[in-house]
Motif scaffolding. Structure first.
Motif, PDB file in Angstrom:
ATOM      1  N   VAL A   1       1.002  -1.646  -0.084  1.00 10.24           N
ATOM      2  CA  VAL A   1       0.446  -0.463  -0.306  1.00 10.24           C
ATOM      3  C   VAL A   1       0.839   0.852   0.010  1.00 10.24           C
ATOM      4  O   VAL A   1       0.278   1.907  -0.691  1.00 10.24           O
ATOM      5  N   SER A   2       2.066   1.040   1.335  1.00  8.76           N
ATOM      6  CA  SER A   2       3.085   2.632   0.346  1.00  8.76           C
ATOM      7  C   SER A   2       3.597   2.872  -0.583  1.00  8.76           C
ATOM      8  O   SER A   2       4.034   3.904  -0.920  1.00  8.76           O
ATOM      9  N   LEU A   3       3.620   1.897  -0.764  1.00 10.84           N
ATOM     10  CA  LEU A   3       4.525   1.917  -2.567  1.00 10.84           C
ATOM     11  C   LEU A   3       3.647   2.600  -3.111  1.00 10.84           C
ATOM     12  O   LEU A   3       4.164   3.070  -4.571  1.00 10.84           O
ATOM     13  N   ILE A   4       2.315   1.915  -3.651  1.00 10.17           N
ATOM     14  CA  ILE A   4       1.853   2.458  -4.136  1.00 10.17           C
ATOM     15  C   ILE A   4       1.225   4.240  -3.666  1.00 10.17           C
ATOM     16  O   ILE A   4       1.046   4.198  -4.909  1.00 10.17           O
ATOM     17  N   GLY A   5       1.046   4.166  -2.666  1.00 12.45           N
ATOM     18  CA  GLY A   5       1.268   5.656  -2.375  1.00 12.45           C
ATOM     19  C   GLY A   5       1.868   5.990  -2.939  1.00 12.45           C
ATOM     20  O   GLY A   5       1.807   7.964  -3.134  1.00 12.45           O
ATOM     21  N   ALA A   6       3.358   5.704  -3.066  1.00  9.39           N
ATOM     22  CA  ALA A   6       4.648   6.779  -3.428  1.00  9.39           C
ATOM     23  C   ALA A   6       4.526   6.938  -4.475  1.00  9.39           C
ATOM     24  O   ALA A   6       5.199   7.983  -4.824  1.00  9.39           O
ATOM     25  N   VAL A   7       4.379   5.819  -5.430  1.00 14.82           N
ATOM     26  CA  VAL A   7       4.169   6.872  -6.863  1.00 14.82           C
ATOM     27  C   VAL A   7       3.155   7.755  -7.362  1.00 14.82           C
ATOM     28  O   VAL A   7       3.660   8.287  -7.894  1.00 14.82           O
ATOM     29  N   PHE A   8       1.935   7.224  -5.820  1.00 16.97           N
ATOM     30  CA  PHE A   8       0.908   8.024  -6.729  1.00 16.97           C
ATOM     31  C   PHE A   8       1.693   9.961  -6.316  1.00 16.97           C
ATOM     32  O   PHE A   8       1.283  10.804  -6.392  1.00 16.97           O
ATOM     33  N   ALA A   9       2.340   9.552  -5.113  1.00  9.62           N
ATOM     34  CA  ALA A   9       2.957  10.926  -4.061  1.00  9.62           C
ATOM     35  C   ALA A   9       3.957  11.744  -5.689  1.00  9.62           C
ATOM     36  O   ALA A   9       4.534  13.107  -5.685  1.00  9.62           O
ATOM     37  N   GLY A  10       4.680  10.661  -5.849  1.00  7.21           N
ATOM     38  CA  GLY A  10       5.878  10.901  -6.634  1.00  7.21           C
ATOM     39  C   GLY A  10       5.698  11.086  -8.393  1.00  7.21           C
ATOM     40  O   GLY A  10       5.353  12.021  -8.924  1.00  7.21           O
TER      41      GLY A  10
ATOM     42  N   ASP B   1       8.308  16.783  -4.057  1.00  9.87           N
ATOM     43  CA  ASP B   1       9.250  17.031  -5.581  1.00  9.87           C
ATOM     44  C   ASP B   1      10.786  16.339  -4.164  1.00  9.87           C
ATOM     45  O   ASP B   1      11.521  16.979  -5.179  1.00  9.87           O
ATOM     46  N   HIS B   2      10.538  16.396  -3.298  1.00  4.17           N
ATOM     47  CA  HIS B   2      11.410  15.455  -2.551  1.00  4.17           C
ATOM     48  C   HIS B   2      11.519  14.553  -1.279  1.00  4.17           C
ATOM     49  O   HIS B   2      10.192  14.873  -0.936  1.00  4.17           O
ATOM     50  N   ASP B   3      12.164  13.953  -0.907  1.00  4.01           N
ATOM     51  CA  ASP B   3      11.962  13.491   0.057  1.00  4.01           C
ATOM     52  C   ASP B   3      11.140  12.343  -0.231  1.00  4.01           C
ATOM     53  O   ASP B   3      10.160  11.628   0.774  1.00  4.01           O
ATOM     54  N   LEU B   4      11.012  12.123  -1.102  1.00  8.99           N
ATOM     55  CA  LEU B   4       9.912  10.747  -1.628  1.00  8.99           C
ATOM     56  C   LEU B   4      10.197   9.572  -0.485  1.00  8.99           C
ATOM     57  O   LEU B   4       9.200   9.096   0.152  1.00  8.99           O
ATOM     58  N   ALA B   5      11.524   8.796   0.062  1.00 10.39           N
ATOM     59  CA  ALA B   5      12.137   8.457   0.880  1.00 10.39           C
ATOM     60  C   ALA B   5      11.103   7.797   1.891  1.00 10.39           C
ATOM     61  O   ALA B   5      10.673   7.356   2.345  1.00 10.39           O
ATOM     62  N   GLY B   6      11.228   9.372   2.382  1.00 12.03           N
ATOM     63  CA  GLY B   6      10.857   9.678   3.620  1.00 12.03           C
ATOM     64  C   GLY B   6       9.064   9.193   4.088  1.00 12.03           C
ATOM     65  O   GLY B   6       8.580   9.164   4.651  1.00 12.03           O
ATOM     66  N   VAL B   7       8.755  10.599   2.839  1.00 14.60           N
ATOM     67  CA  VAL B   7       7.008  10.268   2.836  1.00 14.60           C
ATOM     68  C   VAL B   7       6.736   9.154   2.910  1.00 14.60           C
ATOM     69  O   VAL B   7       5.853   8.095   3.305  1.00 14.60           O
TER      70      VAL B   7
ATOM     71  N   GLY C   1      -0.576  12.647  12.423  1.00 17.18           N
ATOM     72  CA  GLY C   1       1.109  12.322  12.137  1.00 17.18           C
ATOM     73  C   GLY C   1       1.368  12.128  11.005  1.00 17.18           C
ATOM     74  O   GLY C   1       2.374  13.393  10.605  1.00 17.18           O
ATOM     75  N   PHE C   2      -0.044  10.880  10.201  1.00 20.83           N
ATOM     76  CA  PHE C   2       0.811  11.460   8.725  1.00 20.83           C
ATOM     77  C   PHE C   2       0.934  12.372   7.812  1.00 20.83           C
ATOM     78  O   PHE C   2       1.784  12.260   7.209  1.00 20.83           O
ATOM     79  N   VAL C   3       0.001  13.315   8.293  1.00 23.26           N
ATOM     80  CA  VAL C   3       0.174  14.627   6.629  1.00 23.26           C
ATOM     81  C   VAL C   3       0.706  15.449   7.704  1.00 23.26           C
ATOM     82  O   VAL C   3       2.066  15.598   7.050  1.00 23.26           O
ATOM     83  N   GLU C   4       0.643  15.781   8.894  1.00 27.65           N
ATOM     84  CA  GLU C   4       1.096  16.807   9.254  1.00 27.65           C
ATOM     85  C   GLU C   4       3.620  16.506   9.516  1.00 27.65           C
ATOM     86  O   GLU C   4       4.255  17.237   9.284  1.00 27.65           O
ATOM     87  N   GLY C   5       3.877  14.738   9.430  1.00 29.83           N
ATOM     88  CA  GLY C   5       4.646  14.471   9.134  1.00 29.83           C
ATOM     89  C   GLY C   5       4.914  14.355   8.326  1.00 29.83           C
ATOM     90  O   GLY C   5       6.665  15.369   7.925  1.00 29.83           O
ATOM     91  N   ALA C   6       4.824  14.535   6.757  1.00 33.70           N
ATOM     92  CA  ALA C   6       4.832  14.507   5.273  1.00 33.70           C
ATOM     93  C   ALA C   6       4.909  16.448   4.819  1.00 33.70           C
ATOM     94  O   ALA C   6       6.095  16.737   4.183  1.00 33.70           O
ATOM     95  N   ARG C   7       3.980  16.606   6.031  1.00 30.79           N
ATOM     96  CA  ARG C   7       5.153  18.493   5.379  1.00 30.79           C
ATOM     97  C   ARG C   7       5.753  18.753   6.114  1.00 30.79           C
ATOM     98  O   ARG C   7       6.160  18.989   5.616  1.00 30.79           O
TER      99      ARG C   7
END
Length: 385
Positions: free
Chosen positions: A214-223, A230-236, A302-308
């Motif tokens: 699921v997280s890999l699918i999300g990373a594809v969406f986000a990146g 536009d950066h730190d995709l691995a952290g997200v 935690g996820f939204v604010e952490g990603a921001r």
């Protein structure tokens, strides 16, 4: 209709019984309807400032008077107005998310020095950080547009922390949260029901693996697909995996106790209370206090604010958001341990009951055999006589 030899066919259910069965299953979707309405409308229907932190740039009496008058005019606890010494300091506080808007009166110099006479007619400026929350930035802009208009000057708005090119509204991370959450809690039904025959530790490992997918699918969406970051995709991605795994572990564990009500349970936890308190649309300063309180420790926030924090604010406060996600994952492990204990107890109870039934069957069979032997002996004696 096929029947077992020697047994009567099971009676067909009556219309009344079928109706009761259908109505009992309609309870869950109706509760979902009520819950979603209460949660979403309660959180979003009337956003109003509540202790919305803003700043006035300046250190003299005029800045203090403006700050106090603005707070009084807003009424109640709508605004939390403070003063800062310079424009640079205000920009720093915006990037730290200590304030959500900073008003620079006309003539204030960028270095904070007292302006000269030629600068006194300068245009007022509002500093915002839309990456933190576009809706908060809009609310602040509305407040200070009125302030500038009352002084007969147009307001210049400067965004000191803009969003990624693929996320102009700044709400893309919220919709990424929605996609990851749905993939996670929908998988709970599969792992809990279809995987019920598997050992709990196998279901837990499947939850970890599903969270990875699921997280890999999300990373594809986000990146690469939508360019939400536009950066730190691995952290997200790593935060998405931790977030998704926490949901899956909690959901799998709850299925042991809630059974068919698990779907409602995870929707309450990870949709109704989660999306509304995440800060993805409105930050807690624009919501009722209940949702603002949840924002302090709920996993979606935690996820939204952490990603921001990671993508837009140089990791400011990131440790706190990672701790939130970690504690939710640990809560999942604790619930899994409780589920293991409950399933072990049920299994042992079932095995003990089965052993009792087997023993009773053996005893009954031995009694029947004994009666048969006795009857045969009596018959033989009668024949002999």
């Amino acid at each position: 209709m096929s029947t077992t030899p020697g047994l009567s066919p099971a009676p067909a259910p009556t219309t009344a019984a079928s109706l009761r069965h259908v109505l009992s299953h309609l309870v869950m979707p109706l509760l979902m309807c009520v819950g979603m309405g209460l949660a979403y409308l309660g959180a979003f229907h009337n956003p109003e400032p509540h202790q919305l932190k803003v700043a006035i740039v300046g250190s003299g009496p005029s800045a203090q008077v403006l700050a106090q008058s603005l707070e009084d005019k807003a009424g109640g606890d709508a605004l939390d107005v403070r003063t800062v010494g310079s424009r640079g300091e205000a920009a720093g506080r915006l990037k730290d998310q200590a304030v959500f808007g900073a008003y620079v009166p006309g003539g204030e110099r960028a270095d904070g020095e007292r302006p000269g006479r030629a600068e006194q007619s300068g245009r007022p400026e509002l500093l915002v950080a839309s990456a933190g929350s576009e809706t908060s930035a809009t609310a602040v802009e509305k407040v200070f547009t009125e302030v500038a208009a009352s002084r007969g000057a147009p307001l210049k708005v400067t965004d000191v922390a803009g969003t990624a090119s693929g996320d102009p509204t700044g709400q893309g991370l919220f919709f990424l949260l929605v996609a990851i959450s749905i993939g996670s809690y929908a998988s709970v039904a599969v792992l809990g029901a279809a995987g019920g025959a598997l050992a709990l530790w196998i279901r837990a490992l499947l939850g970890l693996g599903t969270g990875l997918v699921v997280s890999l699918i999300g990373a594809v969406f986000a990146g690469p697909l939508f360019h939400l970051v536009d950066h730190d995709l691995a952290g997200v991605w790593a935060m998405a995996w931790l977030y998704s795994t926490g949901i899956l572990w909690i959901g799998v564990a709850l299925h042991t106790f809630l059974k068919r009500w698990t779907t409602l349970g995870v929707m309450v936890l990870f949709v109704m209370l989660n999306f509304t308190s995440s800060g993805g649309i409105f930050r807690p300063e624009l919501q009722p206090g209940f949702f603002g309180a949840l924002h302090a420790f709920w996993n979606g926030a935690g996820f939204v604010e952490g990603a921001r924090s990671l993508v837009y604010f140089d990791g400011n406060g990131l440790g706190r958001y990672l701790l939130t996600l970690t504690l939710w994952a640990l809560a999942g492990l604790v619930l899994l341990a409780a589920a293991w204990a409950a399933e072990t107890r049920r299994r042992r109870t079932a095995e003990a009951r089965a052993a009792e039934l087997r023993a009773a069957a053996v005893l009954a069979a031995s009694r029947v055999t004994a009666r048969g032997v006795a009857a045969e002996e009596e018959m033989e004696e009668a024949v002999a006589v």
